[in-house]
Design a protein around this motif. Structure first.
Motif, PDB file in Angstrom:
ATOM      1  N   UNK A   1       5.002   6.792  -4.108  1.00 32.44           N
ATOM      2  CA  UNK A   1       5.738   8.020  -4.419  1.00 32.44           C
ATOM      3  C   UNK A   1       5.016   8.897  -5.428  1.00 32.44           C
ATOM      4  N   UNK A   2       4.130   8.298  -6.199  1.00 36.70           N
ATOM      5  CA  UNK A   2       3.397   9.080  -7.196  1.00 36.70           C
ATOM      6  C   UNK A   2       2.460  10.098  -6.558  1.00 36.70           C
ATOM      7  N   UNK A   3       2.150   9.921  -5.268  1.00 34.08           N
ATOM      8  CA  UNK A   3       1.255  10.851  -4.566  1.00 34.08           C
ATOM      9  C   UNK A   3       2.016  11.889  -3.747  1.00 34.08           C
ATOM     10  N   UNK A   4       3.323  11.962  -3.903  1.00 40.10           N
ATOM     11  CA  UNK A   4       4.129  12.871  -3.082  1.00 40.10           C
ATOM     12  C   UNK A   4       3.669  14.316  -3.229  1.00 40.10           C
ATOM     13  N   UNK A   5       3.420  14.743  -4.445  1.00 41.95           N
ATOM     14  CA  UNK A   5       3.030  16.133  -4.663  1.00 41.95           C
ATOM     15  C   UNK A   5       1.716  16.445  -3.959  1.00 41.95           C
ATOM     16  N   UNK A   6       0.745  15.528  -4.045  1.00 41.18           N
ATOM     17  CA  UNK A   6      -0.548  15.747  -3.392  1.00 41.18           C
ATOM     18  C   UNK A   6      -0.397  15.764  -1.880  1.00 41.18           C
TER      19      UNK A   6
END
Length: 652
Positions: A566-571
């Motif tokens: 989920x930490x890569x959602x923005x990317x």
């Protein structure tokens, strides 16, 4: 007669006593945690070095056979995984039809496929407990405290219930320590009585008395070659399982060879005799394992045997290939190079925490005593303490010579570590009040740390992959004929055997036409590691284009999923917005999921993404400042696995 009776009573081992209730509670917790099951995923090797390959052979399904099992240059022995994982997997294969027919229970689902083998390994892990218990009883040590400490370690609760080759190595090492400890104990008693009778024989004044003593000497049990065949077999099996077992086996075998050396009745002749017998005893199992590997990997076939066309090319020695592979620095570099102090400075505290620091302190004290010449306060070399001390230090020292070091490589040293220093965390009568409080605090700290690490490695570390695999299995089963493309990024590989995919390598025969054919693959699992997002979406674009082409040409329906922390959602959303014909929608989310490859950043005070990606507050003047509680909550929510479905924008 009195002397003879007491002699043999003295040689017998002590009777075992009851184990504490708290230990049995910890054992039950071990099995309960396995049954839940533990969704944590420690390392890909727990699946791909053992159970993945064995499941493929037993169920004849598609699996991911890693490079270690490549027939062109195999470095993994197949016998040990088969004898350990074969029984539970064959149990599933045999019982499954009956359970399905009579109770409508499908055993070939991710839950049972992951739980039943782990339960079997969990049962086998009690071998370590038993060996520690027997050694303590044998030498009159407090086994209650040590067993409770051993059973409460997260290494036992998590690692020892997984199908790591290191887990199997720990079992071999514990058994080896027990057998050598028994041999040392028996030899000490026999040598003592032998020397005693020799002295009495020299002091005897009459022939009748000398004859009686001589008869007693002939009735002393043999001890020089005790367990020689079993010891040799365990060493060979351990080396074929992991060639690093040489480092673990060296101290016990060294002590077994040196038993009684220097006494009046054991000399260098016995020492060399033991070495030769040990080597000869290991040859049969050594040749058998070479034969099994050579047959499994296709180097030796029945046709070669029938035609007597057998040469050196028909044999494969997997430990030798393992050493050849790891002797090349380029290969080690591909797996990651570590500083040689990593085991001592990081891995021992990580695995053994309080007990590891206690060992450092005690070893420092013993080193100081040795430097000051206080040899009387040091453990005797030919003692059980000497055996355990060398079995702790030497394997860590040898493994520290190699530049590739992972924490699980030194799992087996937990047994000698607990034996040596486990009792140091419990107060005793000689301790002062302050020292007793310190020990109690360290003991509570031990339990707190191990509970925390059990939760982390057992359920949080890469914890979203198992529930995703379970959902994926159900979806594949309910949508037969679809093409599934699963793309994982910044996460471990999905264990393919859990999906129970039909084999695409087996040749099937049509009963009507008699034609032979192979099934075409319908599920494609692609692991892209830490690939940059731009390159990842170029690959996703290619997959989507090919899937659309098959849909229009052959009416082959498909589903494409991207599994990402989920930490890569923005990317991911930022990159997906560049492809206007591609729709990326959230399908599933699994929490918790810790991934060190994509550790989330702590949100800033003005991080509006924490309010949801649909937030319309893009103007700085309209932005809402986040409180510290909101920022912490947002940070914790990012420890999850999010699965996106990829489809064209006109998809309905």
């Amino acid at each position: 007669m009195f002397l003879k009776t007491n002699l043999f009573k003295a040689i017998k081992f002590k009777n075992p006593v009851k184990l504490p209730l708290s230990y049995w509670i910890l054992v039950c917790i071990r099995f309960m945690l396995t049954l839940l099951p533990q969704s944590g995923y420690i390392h890909p090797d727990e699946f791909f070095q053992n159970v993945e390959v064995i499941a493929g052979d037993i169920f004849t399904i598609d699996v991911a056979r890693t490079w270690e099992f490549n027939p062109q240059f195999p470095i993994r022995n197949i016998f040990i995984p088969k004898i350990i994982l074969g029984p539970p997997l064959n149990f599933i294969r045999i019982i499954h039809p009956f359970m399905k027919y009579y109770f409508n229970i499908d055993l070939r689902t991710p839950y049972f496929l992951i739980t039943i083998p782990r339960l079997f390994i969990c049962l086998l892990s009690l071998i370590n407990d038993y060996c520690l218990y027997k050694i303590c009883v044998l030498y009159g040590q407090n086994f209650r405290n040590r067993l409770k400490l051993f059973a409460s370690s997260y290494v036992v609760l998590v690692y020892c219930c997984r199908s790591f080759s290191n887990t199997f190595e720990m079992m071999f090492f514990s058994v080896l320590l027990l057998l050598v400890a028994e041999c040392m104990h028996k030899s000490d008693k026999v040598i003592y009585h032998n020397e005693f009778l020799n002295e009495k024989y020299d002091q005897a004044t009459t022939p009748v008395e000398k004859v009686k003593i001589f008869k007693l000497m002939t009735h002393l049990p043999n001890h020089s070659l005790n367990f020689v065949v079993i010891l040799a077999s365990i060493v060979v099996l351990g080396i074929f399982n992991r060639p690093t077992f040489v480092g673990f086996a060296f101290p016990p075998i060294f002590f077994w060879l040196h038993r009684g050396l220097g006494s009046k009745v054991v000399g260098f002749k016995d020492f060399h005799y033991r070495i030769i017998t040990l080597i000869i005893s290991g040859i049969p199992i050594f040749l058998l394992l070479i034969l099994i590997d050579s047959s499994y990997y296709g180097y030796l076939t029945m046709a070669d045997i029938d035609m007597l066309k057998i040469s050196w090319d028909n044999w494969v020695v997997t430990p030798l290939n393992f050493l050849r592979y790891n002797s090349d620095m380029k290969n080690l570099n591909a797996h990651g190079l570590h500083p040689r102090w990593l085991h001592v400075a990081v891995n021992i505290p990580l695995l053994f925490n309080v007990l590891g620091f206690t060992a450092f302190i005690m070893l420092f004290i013993q080193t100081y005593r040795f430097a000051r010449g206080k040899y009387s306060k040091l453990p005797k070399i030919q003692s059980i303490t000497g055996l355990m001390l060398f079995s702790l230090i030497i394997p860590v020292a040898i493994l520290s010579l190699f530049p590739h070091q992972e924490a699980r490589f030194i799992l087996p040293v937990l047994t000698p570590l607990v034996y040596l220093y486990g009792n140091h965390l419990y107060p005793n009568d000689s301790d002062g009040p302050n020292f007793r409080r310190l020990k109690k605090m360290l003991l509570y700290l031990w339990y707190a740390i191990n509970v925390t690490l059990t939760i982390f490695f057992g359920f949080i570390h890469q914890g979203g992959l198992y529930p995703f695999t379970r959902s994926l299995h159900t979806e594949i089963k309910n949508n037969y004929g679809y093409h599934f493309h699963i793309i994982t990024t910044h996460s471990y590989s999905i264990p393919t055997y859990l999906l129970q995919l039909e084999s695409t390598t087996n040749i099937y025969k049509d009963k009507k036409t008699g034609h032979s054919y192979r099934l075409a693959p319908t599920t494609f699992i692609n692991k892209y590691g830490s690939m940059p997002m731009r390159e990842l979406f170029l690959t996703v674009n290619d997959v989507l284009s090919n899937a659309e082409m098959l849909l229009h040409k052959r009416k082959r329906k498909y589903r494409i999923y991207i599994a990402s922390p989920c930490s890569l959602e923005r990317k991911i959303r930022h990159e997906a917005n560049k492809y206007h014909y591609m729709l990326v929608t959230e399908e599933f989310m699994y929490y918790p999921h810790f991934c060190s490859e994509a550790f989330p950043e702590f949100p800033k005070e003005h991080d509006q993404f924490c309010l949801g990606h649909n937030s319309t507050q893009t103007n700085q003047s309209e932005a809402v400042d986040l409180t510290m509680l909101q920022r912490i909550s947002c940070f914790l929510r990012r420890f999850c696995l999010r699965v996106y479905r990829v489809s064209p924008t006109n998809y309905s």
